[in-house]
Write a protein that holds these residues in place. Structure first.
Motif, PDB file in Angstrom:
ATOM      1  N   LYS A  45       0.808  -1.220   0.000  1.00 50.57           N
ATOM      2  CA  LYS A  45       0.000   0.000   0.000  1.00 50.57           C
ATOM      3  C   LYS A  45       0.844   1.275   0.000  1.00 50.57           C
ATOM      4  O   LYS A  45       0.388   2.340  -0.434  1.00 50.57           O
ATOM      5  CB  LYS A  45      -0.931   0.000   1.200  1.00 50.57           C
ATOM      6  CG  LYS A  45      -2.081  -0.990   1.112  1.00 50.57           C
ATOM      7  CD  LYS A  45      -3.122  -0.551   0.106  1.00 50.57           C
ATOM      8  CE  LYS A  45      -4.384  -1.367   0.187  1.00 50.57           C
ATOM      9  NZ  LYS A  45      -5.435  -0.885  -0.717  1.00 50.57           N
ATOM     10  N   HIS A  64      -3.539   0.723   4.171  1.00 51.00           N
ATOM     11  CA  HIS A  64      -3.513   2.007   3.473  1.00 51.00           C
ATOM     12  C   HIS A  64      -3.182   3.145   4.435  1.00 51.00           C
ATOM     13  O   HIS A  64      -2.391   4.038   4.106  1.00 51.00           O
ATOM     14  CB  HIS A  64      -4.864   2.257   2.803  1.00 51.00           C
ATOM     15  CG  HIS A  64      -4.952   3.539   2.037  1.00 51.00           C
ATOM     16  ND1 HIS A  64      -4.059   3.887   1.039  1.00 51.00           N
ATOM     17  CD2 HIS A  64      -5.841   4.577   2.119  1.00 51.00           C
ATOM     18  CE1 HIS A  64      -4.380   5.077   0.548  1.00 51.00           C
ATOM     19  NE2 HIS A  64      -5.456   5.514   1.179  1.00 51.00           N
ATOM     20  N   PRO A  68      -8.061   4.434  -1.166  1.00 57.44           N
ATOM     21  CA  PRO A  68      -7.222   3.239  -1.035  1.00 57.44           C
ATOM     22  C   PRO A  68      -6.918   2.544  -2.358  1.00 57.44           C
ATOM     23  O   PRO A  68      -5.888   1.897  -2.479  1.00 57.44           O
ATOM     24  CB  PRO A  68      -8.037   2.330  -0.112  1.00 57.44           C
ATOM     25  CG  PRO A  68      -9.446   2.791  -0.277  1.00 57.44           C
ATOM     26  CD  PRO A  68      -9.381   4.265  -0.534  1.00 57.44           C
TER      27      PRO A  68
END
Length: 420
Positions: free
Chosen positions: A56, A85, A154
Motif C-alpha cells: 500500500k 492504506h 485506497p
C-alpha cells in the motif's frame, strides 16, 4: 483486449524510480518448499517486506508525490482506513514532511492505531469516528471539503493504481534470465494492485497468464465480471480484512474488464488460515490473511508442473492476538476439529459411556451443558480435536451405534456464532 484502458508505463517507471528514495525493490524469492510441493518454479514477490509490511505504501507515496509536484502549497492529506492504506499514508507523510489526518472507525484495534502513529512519526493525526467504515469515510470527505485537503483513496484513483503498478515492473526486472513468468497470481481487494499489475503485464509481458484470487466471503471482482459492472455486495465476510471489499473500484474494474470470471479463484477463509499456519511453521513467514491469498490459490489453477509462477504476497501485518482464531479455523478446514451438540442422558455413568467410545487420537477441547435444568437428557456443547484426518467419520459411527443423539454444528455459522 487491445481496446482495454492502458497505463502510461513511462509514468509507472518514473514512480518506481521515485520510490527508490524510500525503499529498495521488495525481494522476489524462489521458494523451495512451495516449488517442491507444486513441481514448479514458485517465486514469491514479498510485499510483506516493504517498510510498512504491505504494497500500500506504493500508491500512497505516488499519489502524494504527484500532488505535491502539481500543488506544492497543498500539504494536507487525508485518508479513511483502519489497515494497510493508513500505514502507507502515514509513512509517506513522514517522508515528505506533510500533515496527514487519518480517519479510523472507533472499533479499530489499538495495535493498528499504534502502528499507524509510529509510521507517521508525529506527522499524522488519527481521528476515531464512526462505528462503521461508511461513517468514517463520510467524516473524512467532509473534512477534506472543509479544509481543502487532498483525499487519498485506497484503490480507486489513477495515481494510486500507477503506484501499485510499480510492483509488476519490479517483478519483470527481477526475473532471472529476463524470462517472464508463465503465470502471475494476484490477490484482489479493491483492485489497486491487481488492475495496475495486470495493465503492466498486458503491455510488457502479454505471454504471461494472469490469475486472480479473492476471499470467498468477498467476491467483488468475480461478481463485477459476471455482471459486467461493479456491484456492491450485500454481505461481506471481513475475516480477510485486507481484501474484504464490498465493491471493486470503478477505475480498477475498467482495467480488469474482459478477465474471464473463471480465472478468479475464491479462497475459503478457513483454508487461508491453514495456508498461513503452514507457511509460518515451514518457512517462518508471517502473512496476514490477505497476504496469504496468492499462495493459498496455488492449488486452484490446475497442474503447475514445470511452470514458472509468481505469487504476490500482498502484506504481513498480522495481529498475533488473532492466532487462536486462525488455528481454530485451520483445524476445522483440515477436518481435525468439530463441534457437536450432544444429547446426553442424565443418568449415572452416561458420561463415562460416552468417553469410552472416543478414539486414541480424539481429545475433548470443549464440554459445556447448554441446558442446566434438563431432567432426562441434557444438551452438551462438545468440541473435539483429532490428530488423525478422517477420524470423525469413525467417531460418529460409534456414537450412533451407542445410541447417542448428536448434531454436527461445525459449519453452521449461525449456531457456532452463538455458542462457540
Amino acid at each position: 483486449m487491445s481496446d482495454l484502458p492502458r497505463l502510461d508505463l513511462e509514468a509507472v517507471g518514473a514512480a518506481a524510480t521515485a520510490l527508490r528514495s524510500l525503499f529498495e525493490p521488495t525481494p522476489l524469492q524462489q521458494n523451495a518448499y512451495l516449488s517442491a510441493r507444486c513441481g514448479a518454479e514458485i517465486w514469491l514477490k514479498r510485499e510483506d517486506l516493504s517498510p510498512v509490511r504491505s504494497y500500500k505504501i506504493r500508491g500512497a507515496f505516488n499519489a502524494m508525490r504527484k500532488s505535491l509536484d502539481a500543488q506544492p502549497e497543498r500539504r494536507n492529506f487525508v485518508c479513511a482506513s483502519a489497515g494497510n492504506h493508513a500505514q502507507g499514508v502515514a509513512y509517506a507523510c513522514r517522508h515528505f514532511g506533510t500533515r496527514g489526518v487519518i480517519f479510523m472507525p472507533v472499533t479499530t484495534p489499538q495495535q493498528k492505531i499504534g502502528k499507524t502513529q509510529a509510521f507517521g512519526a508525529g506527522q499524522v493525526e488519527i481521528r476515531l469516528i464512526g462505528d462503521y467504515f461508511d461513517e468514517t469515510l463520510r467524516a473524512a470527505m467532509e473534512f477534506c471539503a472543509a479544509e481543502g485537503a487532498r483525499f487519498l483513496p485506497p484503490f480507486d484513483d489513477p495515481d494510486i493504481i500507477e503506484g501499485q503498478a510499480t510492483c509488476a515492473l519490479e517483478i519483470l526486472a527481477q526475473m532471472p534470465d529476463g524470462r517472464a513468468p508463465d503465470l502471475l497470481i494476484l490477490p484482489v481487494g479493491g483492485g489497486g494492485l491487481s488492475s495496475g499489475s495486470t495493465a503492466v503485464f498486458r503491455q510488457r509481458a502479454p505471454e504471461t497468464a494472469i490469475r486472480y484470487v479473492e476471499p470467498e466471503g468477498a467476491p467483488s471482482l468475480r461478481t463485477a465480471l459476471e455482471r459486467d459492472h461493479p456491484v456492491r455486495l450485500d454481505k461481506v465476510d471481513n475475516f480477510v480484512d485486507g481484501a474484504a471489499v464490498a465493491q471493486i473500484g470503478a477505475r480498477n474494474f475498467e482495467l480488469l474488464r474482459g478477465v474471464d470470471p473463471a480465472h478468479v479463484a475464491l479462497a475459503p477463509e478457513n483454508r487461508i488460515c491453514a495456508t498461513m499456519l503452514d507457511i509460518l511453521n515451514t518457512e517462518g513467514f508471517v502473512f496476514e490473511p490477505a497476504g496469504a491469498l496468492a499462495v493459498d490459490a496455488l492449488r486452484d489453477f490446475g497442474d503447475l508442473s514445470g511452470k514458472r509462477v509468481v505469487a504476490v504476497v500482498s502484506g504481513g501485518n498480522f495481529d498475533f492476538e488473532r492466532l487462536p482464531d486462525v488455528k481454530e479455523r485451520a483445524l476445522r478446514w483440515e477436518g481435525l476439529k468439530k463441534y457437536y451438540i450432544l444429547r446426553l442422558p442424565q443418568r449415572p455413568g452416561a458420561l463415562r459411556d460416552f468417553l469410552a467410545i472416543l478414539g486414541p487420537d480424539d481429545d475433548i477441547t470443549r464440554f459445556e451443558y447448554l441446558k442446566k435444568s434438563a431432567r432426562n437428557f441434557g444438551s452438551v456443547l462438545l468440541g473435539i480435536e483429532s490428530r488423525k484426518q478422517g477420524a470423525f467419520a469413525d467417531l460418529e459411527s460409534r456414537m450412533t451405534e451407542a445410541g447417542f443423539v448428536f448434531q454436527d454444528i461445525t459449519e453452521d455459522a449461525v449456531i457456532t456464532s452463538l455458542v462457540v
